[in-house]
Scaffold this active site. Structure first.
Site, PDB file in Angstrom:
ATOM      1  N   ASP A  15       2.383  -1.117 -74.806  1.00  0.00           N
ATOM      2  CA  ASP A  15       2.474  -2.174 -73.790  1.00  0.00           C
ATOM      3  C   ASP A  15       2.474  -1.627 -72.369  1.00  0.00           C
ATOM      4  O   ASP A  15       3.067  -2.226 -71.479  1.00  0.00           O
ATOM      5  CB  ASP A  15       3.739  -3.043 -74.003  1.00  0.00           C
ATOM      6  CG  ASP A  15       3.901  -3.461 -75.444  1.00  0.00           C
ATOM      7  OD1 ASP A  15       2.921  -3.935 -76.016  1.00  0.00           O
ATOM      8  OD2 ASP A  15       5.012  -3.299 -75.996  1.00  0.00           O
ATOM      9  N   LYS A  18      -2.689  -0.837 -70.828  1.00  0.00           N
ATOM     10  CA  LYS A  18      -3.970  -0.149 -71.075  1.00  0.00           C
ATOM     11  C   LYS A  18      -5.156  -1.093 -70.885  1.00  0.00           C
ATOM     12  O   LYS A  18      -6.201  -0.682 -70.405  1.00  0.00           O
ATOM     13  CB  LYS A  18      -3.996   0.422 -72.511  1.00  0.00           C
ATOM     14  CG  LYS A  18      -2.960   1.493 -72.747  1.00  0.00           C
ATOM     15  CD  LYS A  18      -2.950   1.964 -74.179  1.00  0.00           C
ATOM     16  CE  LYS A  18      -2.364   0.963 -75.152  1.00  0.00           C
ATOM     17  NZ  LYS A  18      -0.916   0.708 -75.005  1.00  0.00           N
ATOM     18  N   GLY A  42      -1.801  -5.491 -78.639  1.00  0.00           N
ATOM     19  CA  GLY A  42      -2.018  -6.715 -77.874  1.00  0.00           C
ATOM     20  C   GLY A  42      -2.404  -6.319 -76.475  1.00  0.00           C
ATOM     21  O   GLY A  42      -1.590  -5.762 -75.756  1.00  0.00           O
ATOM     22  N   HIS A  43      -3.654  -6.505 -76.128  1.00  0.00           N
ATOM     23  CA  HIS A  43      -4.109  -6.122 -74.799  1.00  0.00           C
ATOM     24  C   HIS A  43      -4.393  -7.373 -73.991  1.00  0.00           C
ATOM     25  O   HIS A  43      -5.140  -8.230 -74.432  1.00  0.00           O
ATOM     26  CB  HIS A  43      -5.380  -5.275 -74.891  1.00  0.00           C
ATOM     27  CG  HIS A  43      -5.130  -3.929 -75.480  1.00  0.00           C
ATOM     28  ND1 HIS A  43      -6.112  -3.017 -75.725  1.00  0.00           N
ATOM     29  CD2 HIS A  43      -3.984  -3.340 -75.861  1.00  0.00           C
ATOM     30  CE1 HIS A  43      -5.581  -1.923 -76.238  1.00  0.00           C
ATOM     31  NE2 HIS A  43      -4.296  -2.102 -76.336  1.00  0.00           N
ATOM     32  N   GLN A 228      -1.201   0.918 -78.953  1.00  0.00           N
ATOM     33  CA  GLN A 228       0.199   1.349 -78.978  1.00  0.00           C
ATOM     34  C   GLN A 228       0.464   2.420 -77.906  1.00  0.00           C
ATOM     35  O   GLN A 228      -0.230   2.459 -76.908  1.00  0.00           O
ATOM     36  CB  GLN A 228       0.596   1.876 -80.366  1.00  0.00           C
ATOM     37  CG  GLN A 228       0.635   0.805 -81.447  1.00  0.00           C
ATOM     38  CD  GLN A 228      -0.739   0.443 -81.985  1.00  0.00           C
ATOM     39  OE1 GLN A 228      -1.508   1.313 -82.341  1.00  0.00           O
ATOM     40  NE2 GLN A 228      -1.038  -0.826 -82.050  1.00  0.00           N
TER      41      GLN A 228
HETATM   42  P1  IMP Z   1       3.750  -1.727 -86.857  1.00  0.00           P
HETATM   43  O1  IMP Z   1       2.703  -0.983 -86.097  1.00  0.00           O
HETATM   44  O2  IMP Z   1       3.536  -3.213 -86.873  1.00  0.00           O
HETATM   45  O3  IMP Z   1       3.993  -1.155 -88.210  1.00  0.00           O
HETATM   46  O4  IMP Z   1       5.150  -1.517 -86.070  1.00  0.00           O
HETATM   47  C1  IMP Z   1       5.796  -0.260 -85.969  1.00  0.00           C
HETATM   48  C2  IMP Z   1       6.470  -0.107 -84.619  1.00  0.00           C
HETATM   49  O5  IMP Z   1       5.491   0.009 -83.616  1.00  0.00           O
HETATM   50  C3  IMP Z   1       7.361  -1.285 -84.237  1.00  0.00           C
HETATM   51  O6  IMP Z   1       8.451  -0.802 -83.480  1.00  0.00           O
HETATM   52  C4  IMP Z   1       6.449  -2.117 -83.345  1.00  0.00           C
HETATM   53  O7  IMP Z   1       7.182  -2.913 -82.439  1.00  0.00           O
HETATM   54  C5  IMP Z   1       5.692  -1.017 -82.636  1.00  0.00           C
HETATM   55  N1  IMP Z   1       4.356  -1.431 -82.178  1.00  0.00           N
HETATM   56  C6  IMP Z   1       3.242  -1.545 -82.911  1.00  0.00           C
HETATM   57  N2  IMP Z   1       2.202  -1.900 -82.143  1.00  0.00           N
HETATM   58  C7  IMP Z   1       2.677  -1.977 -80.890  1.00  0.00           C
HETATM   59  C8  IMP Z   1       2.057  -2.268 -79.634  1.00  0.00           C
HETATM   60  O8  IMP Z   1       0.848  -2.492 -79.510  1.00  0.00           O
HETATM   61  N3  IMP Z   1       2.899  -2.268 -78.561  1.00  0.00           N
HETATM   62  C9  IMP Z   1       4.211  -1.975 -78.658  1.00  0.00           C
HETATM   63  N4  IMP Z   1       4.815  -1.685 -79.792  1.00  0.00           N
HETATM   64  C10 IMP Z   1       4.054  -1.684 -80.909  1.00  0.00           C
END
Ligand code: IMP
Length: 434
Positions: A15, A18, A42-43, A228
């Site tokens: 977040d 990017k 989420g962009h 991420q």
């Molecule tokens: P998962 O990727 O859904 O398995 O989540 C694993 C961890 O990564 C959790 O703490 C999510 O909140 C975090 N996470 C996954 N994708 C994002 C992102 O795009 N932004 C921020 N945190 C993320």
């Protein structure tokens, strides 16, 4: 190899903003490529005042001359992808084989992956990771398991696909019923849904690796769009509180099918403070008024899940580590405007562990360290209308300079708002970054 490619990655826990940087660079790129993650990303990009939230489709989709690529390293959710394509089309953005290519060797996120993600988290209770529930972990687990995985290219062969869905689906259902006390999925409905999605997406499914290696050979600019943030990297992040793919620049070659040298110029995106969604260590977290101030001003609520983000001071030790990991050439310092109005600002420049300074950054120790703080004066003015570094109040200028010193990386651009015009060029080496 002479390359003018650019890789944009997050240096914190995701977040970082990017999307805005990718969007700015997309105009001068022939390809915009996702190489990791999936619909957990989420962009958000704002163009002419219109807000677009994208999860799976690369941000270059808003630029007519860009070929957008979903690389082989992505956990591809056909349902989300199709919904996004339709939503874009409704807003008069053309999406088709001319501007979107989905790797035939990317993994398909199946409905059972999402169910499993939720069941896992429920079973773990307090110990849960706090995932986005998009099925990411279970999908990559099946990728490693091989025999229970479905790749995007398999959506093209309906007979085999249907057999595979029934076989794997039956295994998953037995697991859900016996181990999790969960409900079995209706496999007829899964077959119908996935077959239809496969038909919808078929024209866009391709060998994207071959396409990108040709671009590498001809020198067409590729922009690699990270998802991420590096502290969520499966290998180098705060394991197990991470996501399930390689999200640093190290993940680009494997996740896109290009040679390591094709990574090009690496831009590391960081916020002027730190946020994190989900569980896991966060040494500079401010679970107090300061955190709330940042959350409200920065609108720190998840794009994918809507969850309030945990907020805290800038952890420059984290950025120093993740920038070194990816060989970052320059930083993009985002959301500086959020810090206006705070009397004093704190930066964590390093840690101590049991009273001794920590020499080497170790993500596994992040839950046990104490921060070494530095306090800088804040500034009261709003800075969203500033357009040059020199327009910034002295406190903001000093903050930026200190970020460069502590992280050891030049700040290429400073962002003071969501609009394209709110990017201030600073020490960038890339034309068009700001
Ligand atoms: P998962 O990727 O859904 O398995 O989540 C694993 C961890 O990564 C959790 O703490 C999510 O909140 C975090 N996470 C996954 N994708 C994002 C992102 O795009 N932004 C921020 N945190 C993320």
């Amino acid at each position: 190899m002479n390359t003018n490619n650019v890789t944009v990655i997050g240096l914190q826990w995701g977040d970082e903003g990017k999307g805005k940087v990718v969007d700015a660079l997309a105009d001068q790129s022939r390809y915009v490529v996702r190489f990791c993650g999936g619909a957990n990303a989420g962009h958000t990009v704002t163009v002419n005042g219109e807000r677009f939230a994208l999860h799976l489709i690369p941000c270059g989709i808003l630029h007519p001359s860009v070929m957008n690529v979903v690389g082989n390293g992505v956990a591809f959710d056909p349902e989300t992808a199709w919904a996004e394509i339709e939503a874009l089309r409704q807003r008069d953005v053309e999406v088709g084989p001319g501007n979107l290519a989905i790797s035939a060797t990317a993994q398909v996120v199946m409905p059972w992956h999402k169910t499993r993600d939720q069941l896992n988290e429920k079973q773990l209770g307090e110990k849960k990771i706090g995932t986005t529930a998009r099925g990411i972990g279970p999908c990559y687990a099946d990728k490693a398991n091989r025999s229970t995985a479905i790749r995007v290219g398999e959506l093209l062969d309906e007979n085999t696909l249907v057999q595979k869905i029934r076989l794997i689906g039956a295994i998953k259902n037995r697991l859900f019923e016996s181990l999790f006390d969960g409900e079995a999925l209706n496999l007829d409905a899964v077959v119908e849904q996935i077959v239809q999605l496969g038909r919808n997406l078929a024209p866009m499914i391709r060998d994207t690796g071959g396409m990108l290696r040709r671009a590498v050979a001809t020198g067409d600019r590729i922009l690699f769009e990270g998802g991420q943030g590096s502290m969520l990297d499966i290998d180098h992040g705060t394991y197990p509180f991470v996501t399930s793919s390689s999200v640093s620049a190290c993940g680009v070659p494997a996740g896109a099918g290009v040679p390591p040298k094709a990574v090009g110029h690496v831009v590391g995106i960081m916020k002027a403070y730190t946020t994190r969604v989900g569980a896991g260590p966060f040494p500079t977290e401010q679970d107090n008024e300061t955190g709330e101030y940042i959350r409200q001003r920065g609108k720190e609520f998840g794009t994918t899940t809507g969850r309030p983000r945990r907020c805290g001071w800038l952890d420059a030790a984290v950025v120093r580590y993740t920038a070194a990991l990816s060989g970052v050439d320059e930083l993009a310092l985002m959301l500086l405007d959020v810090l206006s109005g705070l009397k004093e600002l704190k930066i964590c420049t390093g840690y101590t562990l049991e009273g001794r300074p920590v020499e080497d950054f170790d993500p596994a120790q992040l839950g046990n360290v104490e921060c070494q703080w530095e306090t800088l004066p804040g500034w009261s003015e709003e800075i969203t209308d500033c357009r040059r570094f020199e327009d910034l109040p002295a406190g903001a200028q000093a903050y930026v300079t200190r970020v460069e010193e502590v992280t050891g990386c030049p700040v290429g651009l400073i962002s003071v708002g969501p609009g394209r015009e709110q990017s201030l060029p600073h020490h960038t080496q890339i034309e068009g970054l700001a």
